[in-house]
Design a protein around this motif. Structure first.
Motif, PDB file in Angstrom:
ATOM      1  N   ALA A  24       7.007  -0.466  10.225  1.00  0.00           N
ATOM      2  CA  ALA A  24       7.038  -1.934  10.283  1.00  0.00           C
ATOM      3  C   ALA A  24       7.023  -2.533   8.884  1.00  0.00           C
ATOM      4  O   ALA A  24       7.673  -3.558   8.634  1.00  0.00           O
ATOM      5  CB  ALA A  24       5.854  -2.455  11.097  1.00  0.00           C
ATOM      6  N   MET A  25       6.292  -1.901   7.973  1.00  0.00           N
ATOM      7  CA  MET A  25       6.221  -2.400   6.597  1.00  0.00           C
ATOM      8  C   MET A  25       7.611  -2.505   5.976  1.00  0.00           C
ATOM      9  O   MET A  25       7.942  -3.503   5.332  1.00  0.00           O
ATOM     10  CB  MET A  25       5.346  -1.462   5.763  1.00  0.00           C
ATOM     11  N   ASP A  77      -4.825  -7.845  14.621  1.00  0.00           N
ATOM     12  CA  ASP A  77      -6.180  -7.607  14.140  1.00  0.00           C
ATOM     13  C   ASP A  77      -6.242  -7.278  12.655  1.00  0.00           C
ATOM     14  O   ASP A  77      -7.327  -7.087  12.107  1.00  0.00           O
ATOM     15  CB  ASP A  77      -6.831  -6.463  14.931  1.00  0.00           C
ATOM     16  N   ASP A  78      -5.090  -7.201  11.991  1.00  0.00           N
ATOM     17  CA  ASP A  78      -5.061  -6.838  10.574  1.00  0.00           C
ATOM     18  C   ASP A  78      -5.261  -8.067   9.689  1.00  0.00           C
ATOM     19  O   ASP A  78      -4.817  -9.177  10.008  1.00  0.00           O
ATOM     20  CB  ASP A  78      -3.731  -6.179  10.209  1.00  0.00           C
ATOM     21  N   ARG A  95      -5.366  -4.063   5.671  1.00  0.00           N
ATOM     22  CA  ARG A  95      -5.001  -5.328   5.024  1.00  0.00           C
ATOM     23  C   ARG A  95      -3.567  -5.212   4.514  1.00  0.00           C
ATOM     24  O   ARG A  95      -3.197  -4.252   3.854  1.00  0.00           O
ATOM     25  CB  ARG A  95      -5.923  -5.639   3.846  1.00  0.00           C
ATOM     26  N   TRP A  96      -2.751  -6.229   4.845  1.00  0.00           N
ATOM     27  CA  TRP A  96      -1.397  -6.338   4.306  1.00  0.00           C
ATOM     28  C   TRP A  96      -1.437  -7.263   3.101  1.00  0.00           C
ATOM     29  O   TRP A  96      -2.107  -8.307   3.133  1.00  0.00           O
ATOM     30  CB  TRP A  96      -0.454  -6.911   5.347  1.00  0.00           C
ATOM     31  N   ILE A 120       0.262  -2.021   2.276  1.00  0.00           N
ATOM     32  CA  ILE A 120      -0.753  -1.862   3.306  1.00  0.00           C
ATOM     33  C   ILE A 120      -1.952  -1.178   2.672  1.00  0.00           C
ATOM     34  O   ILE A 120      -1.808  -0.143   2.012  1.00  0.00           O
ATOM     35  CB  ILE A 120      -0.258  -1.027   4.493  1.00  0.00           C
ATOM     36  N   GLU A 121      -3.128  -1.765   2.857  1.00  0.00           N
ATOM     37  CA  GLU A 121      -4.375  -1.149   2.428  1.00  0.00           C
ATOM     38  C   GLU A 121      -5.175  -0.743   3.663  1.00  0.00           C
ATOM     39  O   GLU A 121      -5.131  -1.424   4.690  1.00  0.00           O
ATOM     40  CB  GLU A 121      -5.200  -2.120   1.583  1.00  0.00           C
ATOM     41  N   LYS A 122      -5.908   0.343   3.553  1.00  0.00           N
ATOM     42  CA  LYS A 122      -6.807   0.796   4.616  1.00  0.00           C
ATOM     43  C   LYS A 122      -8.169   1.044   3.985  1.00  0.00           C
ATOM     44  O   LYS A 122      -8.280   1.814   3.036  1.00  0.00           O
ATOM     45  CB  LYS A 122      -6.275   2.069   5.274  1.00  0.00           C
ATOM     46  N   ASP A 123      -9.172   0.359   4.513  1.00  0.00           N
ATOM     47  CA  ASP A 123     -10.515   0.462   3.931  1.00  0.00           C
ATOM     48  C   ASP A 123     -10.490   0.183   2.442  1.00  0.00           C
ATOM     49  O   ASP A 123     -11.059   0.913   1.625  1.00  0.00           O
ATOM     50  CB  ASP A 123     -11.122   1.843   4.212  1.00  0.00           C
ATOM     51  N   GLU A 124      -9.753  -0.875   2.076  1.00  0.00           N
ATOM     52  CA  GLU A 124      -9.676  -1.393   0.701  1.00  0.00           C
ATOM     53  C   GLU A 124      -8.804  -0.561  -0.236  1.00  0.00           C
ATOM     54  O   GLU A 124      -8.677  -0.904  -1.414  1.00  0.00           O
ATOM     55  CB  GLU A 124     -11.083  -1.526   0.079  1.00  0.00           C
TER      56      GLU A 124
END
Length: 274
Positions: A24-25, A77-78, A95-96, A120-124
């Motif tokens: 999707a990104m 939910d992001d 987080r986008w 895209i970030e995951k857990d910062e």
């Protein structure tokens, strides 16, 4: 990502990773970037000044709004952070980060070297990023452990690789705007980098880091930057075999500055920056 998943996979096969976010990104970045072309090289384009005097246009705003809409529809939910609008907080660990036009000054001048950046970030932590050059129809997409991939037009994806140059005397040194070194009191560092490197050019913003990732330049330095300027850059450069840190050497996109290199020259660059 498990070791079993750490095999380079081109973006056309990313559908199953991170709940579909990776594929999707790429499509969202393309939609936002292609939207900017509606206004590119338009003599009637109105340019406004933000509170920091940097330029912004309807193209910046509309492209970010489109990206936010597409992200929210698919991943409600992001969290979504962008340059032009307030952060929308979510409930998931993702987080986008959007920079709809990185290089608005180039865009306004009709120069095709501006980019659309999406991360895209995951857990910062940044786990994936796209650098799209809409006016050149050129893109690099990278994801943690899956490699960094380059494509022009409708051609096939090819794996990116930084250059193997090991001396600053062979290096192409890039920065978005050289007077930024003056702003942070690093004029002497700039002069020494320029003296030691083979050639210095302002092929900056996201395009400069794309050149690092694809082996066409070796050093890119941002004396001042925001998270949305470089969130997509870290995974792209690292997955290409290079290195991205702040000036202190931390692998972060929130240090307020940035260095991207082919890795071999990173310590030498940092030593000159002090």
């Amino acid at each position: 990502m498990s070791d079993a998943d750490r095999t380079p996979v081109d973006p056309d096969q990313w559908h199953s990773f991170e709940g579909g976010r990776l594929s999707a990104m790429v499509s969202i970045a393309k939609a936002a970037g292609n939207h900017t072309l509606k206004y590119f090289q338009n003599d009637q384009l109105q340019v406004d000044a933000k509170t920091d005097d940097s330029p912004v246009t309807i193209a910046d705003r509309e492209a970010e709004q489109l990206a936010r809409k597409l992200i929210t529809e698919q991943f409600p939910d992001d969290t979504v952070q962008g340059e032009e609008f307030a952060e929308r907080e979510g409930k998931s660990p993702y987080r986008w980060v959007i920079d709809p036009i990185d290089g608005t000054k180039s865009f306004v001048c009709g120069v095709p070297l501006y980019s659309t950046l999406l991360a895209i970030e995951k857990d910062e932590q940044p786990i994936a990023g796209v650098i799209l050059i809409p006016a050149l129809d050129e893109i690099v997409a990278a994801a943690d452990g899956l490699g960094s991939w380059h494509r022009r037009g409708d051609s096939s994806w090819t794996k990116t690789q930084v250059s193997n140059k090991e001396s600053l005397s062979e290096a192409v040194f890039l920065s978005s705007q050289f007077d930024s070194f003056d702003e942070r009191g690093a004029t002497a560092s700039f002069k020494e980098l320029e003296r030691q490197c083979w050639i210095t050019r302002t092929w900056g913003d996201g395009y400069g880091y794309l050149l690092i990732a694809t082996g066409r330049a070796e050093v890119m330095v941002d004396p001042i930057c925001n998270a949305w300027d470089v969130a997509a850059i870290l995974p792209v450069v690292v997955e290409s075999g290079g290195k991205f840190t702040d000036w202190k050497g931390n692998p972060t996109v929130r240090g307020g500055d940035g260095i991207g290199t082919n890795g071999r020259l990173h310590d030498a660059v940092r030593a000159l920056l002090g």
